[in-house]
Scaffold this motif. Structure first.
Motif, short mmCIF file in Angstrom:
data_model
loop_
_atom_site.label_atom_id
_atom_site.label_comp_id
_atom_site.label_asym_id
_atom_site.label_seq_id
_atom_site.Cartn_x
_atom_site.Cartn_y
_atom_site.Cartn_z
N THR A 87 0.85 -1.19 0.00
CA THR A 87 0.00 0.00 0.00
C THR A 87 0.89 1.23 0.00
OG1 THR A 87 -1.65 -1.20 1.30
CG2 THR A 87 -1.89 1.19 1.20
N THR A 88 0.64 2.12 -0.96
CA THR A 88 1.38 3.39 -1.02
C THR A 88 0.38 4.50 -1.31
OG1 THR A 88 1.84 3.07 -3.38
CG2 THR A 88 3.52 2.29 -1.82
N GLY A 89 0.86 5.72 -1.29
CA GLY A 89 0.00 6.86 -1.55
C GLY A 89 -0.91 7.13 -0.36
N GLY A 90 -2.06 7.74 -0.62
CA GLY A 90 -3.02 8.04 0.43
C GLY A 90 -2.56 9.12 1.39
N THR A 91 -1.62 9.93 0.94
CA THR A 91 -1.06 10.94 1.83
C THR A 91 -1.86 12.23 1.88
OG1 THR A 91 0.40 11.66 0.03
CG2 THR A 91 1.29 10.02 1.58
N SER A 92 -2.82 12.36 0.94
CA SER A 92 -3.66 13.56 0.94
C SER A 92 -4.93 13.25 0.15
CB SER A 92 -2.93 14.75 0.31
OG SER A 92 -2.79 14.57 -1.08
N ASP A 93 -5.83 14.22 0.11
CA ASP A 93 -7.06 14.05 -0.66
C ASP A 93 -6.78 13.93 -2.16
OD1 ASP A 93 -8.53 14.21 1.66
OD2 ASP A 93 -9.03 16.33 1.42
N LYS A 94 -5.66 14.49 -2.61
CA LYS A 94 -5.33 14.48 -4.04
C LYS A 94 -4.52 13.24 -4.46
CE LYS A 94 -5.51 19.43 -4.58
NZ LYS A 94 -4.85 20.64 -5.03
N ILE A 95 -3.97 12.52 -3.48
CA ILE A 95 -3.17 11.34 -3.78
C ILE A 95 -3.88 10.12 -3.19
CG2 ILE A 95 -0.94 10.19 -3.48
CD1 ILE A 95 0.28 13.02 -3.19
#
Length: 172
Positions: free
Chosen positions: A144-152
């Motif tokens: 699982t990667t990403g998910g660091t903000s609403d845009k990612i």
């Protein structure tokens, strides 16, 4: 003038490539027998085994025998054409398991999950041979990667653990 010639050549090549692709009629042009060597790359090492693929007509409309032979052991399936125009097919394992498949660009694709593994299969048909490929990924090894903000968005990756590849020559 050079620019015009370049555009004309590029257009001609695109047209020619597309025309070649549409000359292949599936499954009619894929019927026959193919043989070669299957190369397997897995965590247990590399392996080579003899492989065959056979596809023949049956008495039923839009139904074909679809046989894979690994190291002399046959697996008998059926290929069912559901919608030829859209490339919608099914590979029936003749045991209650039916895999949705799609034919596009001379290639039959299938993607499915069994016993905690994702499998992607690909059979690309050419005039006198086919390219066969199966990829395996264990669903428990998901990253699982990403998910660091609403845009990612969060993205799940599935590491490929086994690659099976073969180039099978058409024998008839």
């Amino acid at each position: 003038m050079k620019k015009f010639l370049f555009v004309f050549c590029a257009f001609f090549l695109m047209f020619f490539a597309q025309a070649q692709e549409t000359d292949f009629s599936f499954p009619e042009n894929a019927l026959g027998s193919y043989s070669g060597t299957l190369f397997i790359d897995s965590p247990r090492g590399k392996q080579e085994i003899p492989m065959e693929f056979h596809m023949k007509k049956t008495d039923s409309l839009n139904k074909y025998t679809y046989q894979l032979v690994y190291n002399g052991q046959a697996r008998d399936y059926s290929l069912i054409i559901k919608d030829k125009q859209k490339g919608i097919c099914e590979v029936d394992e003749n045991n209650g398991i039916i895999l949705p498949s799609r034919f596009s660009g001379n290639t039959l694709y299938s993607f499915f999950e069994v016993q905690g593994n994702f499998l992607s299969s690909r059979l690309e048909f050419k005039e006198d041979h086919l390219f066969f490929e199966i990829l395996f990924s264990n669903t428990k090894a998901k990253t699982t990667t990403g998910g660091t903000s609403d845009k990612i968005p969060e993205v799940y990756g599935y590491p490929i653990t086994v690659v099976q590849k073969a180039t099978l020559k058409k024998t008839n």
